[in-house]
Design an enzyme around this catalytic site. Sequence first.
Site, PDB file in Angstrom:
ATOM      1  N   PHE A  17       0.851  -1.179   0.000  1.00 20.07           N
ATOM      2  CA  PHE A  17       0.000   0.000   0.000  1.00 20.07           C
ATOM      3  C   PHE A  17       0.898   1.245   0.000  1.00 20.07           C
ATOM      4  CE2 PHE A  17      -2.672   3.184   2.192  1.00 20.07           C
ATOM      5  CZ  PHE A  17      -3.770   3.173   1.339  1.00 20.07           C
ATOM      6  N   THR A  34       1.483   3.957   1.518  1.00 20.67           N
ATOM      7  CA  THR A  34       2.120   4.514   2.714  1.00 20.67           C
ATOM      8  C   THR A  34       3.119   3.568   3.367  1.00 20.67           C
ATOM      9  OG1 THR A  34       0.374   3.687   4.176  1.00 20.67           O
ATOM     10  CG2 THR A  34       0.058   5.882   3.230  1.00 20.67           C
ATOM     11  N   LYS A  35       3.176   2.319   2.917  1.00 22.69           N
ATOM     12  CA  LYS A  35       4.039   1.335   3.563  1.00 22.69           C
ATOM     13  C   LYS A  35       5.519   1.666   3.362  1.00 22.69           C
ATOM     14  CE  LYS A  35       1.066  -1.652   5.353  1.00 22.69           C
ATOM     15  NZ  LYS A  35      -0.185  -0.900   5.255  1.00 22.69           N
ATOM     16  N   THR A  36       6.367   1.018   4.152  1.00 24.32           N
ATOM     17  CA  THR A  36       7.812   1.239   4.064  1.00 24.32           C
ATOM     18  C   THR A  36       8.316   1.004   2.650  1.00 24.32           C
ATOM     19  OG1 THR A  36       7.964   0.458   6.353  1.00 24.32           O
ATOM     20  CG2 THR A  36      10.018   0.618   5.115  1.00 24.32           C
ATOM     21  N   LEU A  37       7.751   0.016   1.968  1.00 22.57           N
ATOM     22  CA  LEU A  37       8.003  -0.219   0.546  1.00 22.57           C
ATOM     23  C   LEU A  37       6.650  -0.158  -0.145  1.00 22.57           C
ATOM     24  CD1 LEU A  37       9.894  -0.973  -1.796  1.00 22.57           C
ATOM     25  CD2 LEU A  37       9.538  -3.388  -1.204  1.00 22.57           C
TER      26      LEU A  37
END
Length: 376
Positions: A183, A185-188
């Site tokens: 998603f 906003t995730k770190t990746l």
Amino acid sequence: MSIAFYTGARSFEEAWPRLSERLDRVIGCGQFTNGPEVEQLERALERYTGARHAVAVGNATDALILLLQAAGIGPGDEVIVPGYSFFATASCVAHAGATPVFCDIDPATYAIDPAGIEAKITERTRAIMPVHLFTQMADMPAILDIARRHGLQVLEDSAEGIGMFSGGVHAGLHGRGGVLSFFPTKTLGAIGDAGMILTDDDALAASARRLRSHGQEAGQPYIHHEIGWNSRMDDVQAAVIAVRLESLAANIARRAHLAALYDRELAAVPQVSTPVIKESTEAANAVYYVYLIEADERDGLVEHLTARGIGTEVYYPLPLHLQPVFAELGGRPGQLPHAERAAGRAVGLPMYPDLTDEEARLVCRTIQDFYAEVKS
């Protein structure tokens, strides 16, 4: 100055030359789902995580459902999950036809508390699903020990766990399998929805690959071996994730720098509790996907920050056992006190590589100003 809860605009602009080249390749190839970019991303994440199999799917919610079904979870089964997590942790169990059983959390890590798991086990229990939430992994040695003694599967909701390792093993690979979320906003993150199943289990991986494509085997179109889903990753998302994977280590380091800055600046605010990285029996690392604080007068603080253009996210305002859709399971206030306390006090602050040090300091000053006003 307005500070978004999340934005990746600066990073996206920097990555655009490499990204545009990959997107041109996708368009030139003409294969837009489960194509060459998706296959290359699967191999890249196998190398990064150490997984024997990485199976790309449409999103992490689908990944959880497919993981459960591939592991044989279905009607009549129970799966023990934490009472404090994103809704999909529990809804995926219901989608698989099973029943989520809610367990309280460790108040330091927000992960499922191993001390409460055994009391939740019944003759119908088939699996434990720990969630690696916000910053660090659940206590996997303790959870795996319980699972071994009771003959249960461990299926990890490691959606937020990219880059997290414990005992040299990546999140999602301690039990029978796990998932990743991409998603935005995730770190990746992707620029839309995308997810991945991670496993070292050949049979589970084969079943997941069938399930993601209407029960078809690769190379055997229109022959359906089971009732599956339409959950294929598109190659545009795979191309974006692959480019961003190149800078993942630097982005994780930047997040750690910002977390340390927040820790220092908020240390003198007694009304705020900053993240606690709990010591593990195994070597483990933190990855700051979310910088979560607990705050007195949380809702007032959120209002104060919002009015000054600073984005926040309340995680999660209602714990899972009290969600209306699960009312028939008998959840009542007071059953999971740590989950309920977190739901009333926790809030995420801006945390992403594009956030500047000055912006982070401004967030902290604005928090300090709020409590000075409340005190006066």
